[in-house]
Design an enzyme around this catalytic site. Structure first.
Site, PDB file in Angstrom:
ATOM      1  N   ASP A  17       4.241   1.240   0.983  1.00 36.55           N
ATOM      2  CA  ASP A  17       5.272   1.224   2.025  1.00 36.55           C
ATOM      3  C   ASP A  17       6.119   2.492   1.968  1.00 36.55           C
ATOM      4  OD1 ASP A  17       4.505  -1.415   2.344  1.00 36.55           O
ATOM      5  OD2 ASP A  17       6.129  -2.166   1.069  1.00 36.55           O
TER       6      ASP A  17
HETATM    7  N1  URA Z   1       3.363  -4.292  -2.345  1.00 37.64           N
HETATM    8  C1  URA Z   1       4.367  -4.047  -1.503  1.00 37.64           C
HETATM    9  O1  URA Z   1       5.109  -4.942  -1.132  1.00 37.64           O
HETATM   10  N2  URA Z   1       4.520  -2.790  -1.055  1.00 37.64           N
HETATM   11  C2  URA Z   1       3.756  -1.770  -1.436  1.00 37.64           C
HETATM   12  O2  URA Z   1       3.966  -0.645  -1.009  1.00 37.64           O
HETATM   13  C3  URA Z   1       2.715  -2.036  -2.325  1.00 37.64           C
HETATM   14  C4  URA Z   1       2.535  -3.316  -2.775  1.00 37.64           C
END
Ligand code: URA
Length: 244
Positions: free
Chosen positions: A105
């Site tokens: 993310d």
């Molecule tokens: N899990 C998440 O919530 N976000 C990420 O970026 C990777 C794994």
């Protein structure tokens, strides 16, 4: 970059452009396992697996395998309609187009792999390979044992229970606790949604391990190339012994 198949085949030295067209029309060429007979079809030699009579083409462009410490505030996509910074902005000196293996993310930091080897990336992302990914999570307030037990046993997200996870506390802070969670699946925003499911508010999320790879001494924004041994090990991980 997408190119006409006959051009890719002739550039690989297999046959002339004309003879390459015949190979295609004769049904001897496949892209990612699908036989292509239509002239003018395109493929991307950097990410597609192109075979002639079942044998993969030796594409001249070098395969690149990169481990980047993704900082917070970068998109893992290849473009962003909102004009936000992209992880590929950090890799300009690489000089070739590389693609992220999965996603982190915008607000997640840590270990991100990028490559121009589509087959290698697809293999790693395939659920069958179950590469373990470990995250360090900082939460608002204190953690309760019952929350960690629920995360370890699996929680419902999208009406489907997550697989078992390995969970441990790593720092018992005054205001914010940190814990580690290792998961095999790669569902969208999985760790954040697992935390939401047990009423934990995530303040920071960092991926610290992908299979056997860790970030070592890399700092946010820095990257390094994987060694041949690392590329091989991720492609063909040692077979795990099943516990009795
Ligand atoms: N899990 C998440 O919530 N976000 C990420 O970026 C990777 C794994």
């Amino acid at each position: 970059m997408l190119e006409r198949l006959q051009k890719i085949i002739s550039a690989a030295g297999i046959a002339s452009r004309r003879a390459s067209e015949e190979l295609i029309q004769d049904g001897r060429v496949a892209v990612n396992g699908i036989v292509i007979t239509e002239l003018g079809s395109k493929a991307d030699p950097a990410c597609d697996t192109i075979t002639v009579d079942g044998k993969p083409l030796a594409i001249a462009s070098k395969r690149l395998y990169i481990l980047l410490y993704k900082p917070v505030g970068y998109m893992t996509t290849l473009d962003d309609p909102e004009g936000r910074a992209l992880v590929t902005d950090l890799l300009k000196e690489v000089g070739e187009r590389v693609y992220p293996v999965g996603r982190l993310d915008y607000n997640t930091e840590g270990l991100l792999l990028l490559t121009n080897d589509g087959e290698w990336a697809n293999r790693l992302m395939h659920p069958r390979h179950e590469v373990e990914k470990e995250y360090h999570v900082r939460v608002r307030g204190k953690l309760h044992k019952s929350q960690l037990d629920q995360l370890a046993g699996g929680v419902d997200i999208d009406e489907r229970k997550t697989a078992r996870a390995t969970v441990r506390v790593i720092k018992d802070g005054e205001q914010n606790d940190w814990f580690s969670i290792a998961i095999h699946e790669g569902r969208n925003r999985q760790v954040r949604r697992m935390c939401e499911a047990v009423s934990l508010s995530v303040v920071r999320l960092r991926r610290v391990r992908y299979g056997t790879l860790t970030m070592g001494s890399l700092k946010p924004g820095e990257f390094r190339y994987l060694t041949d041994a690392e590329v091989r090990e991720l492609r063909d991980p040692p077979v795990k012994k099943k516990s009795p």
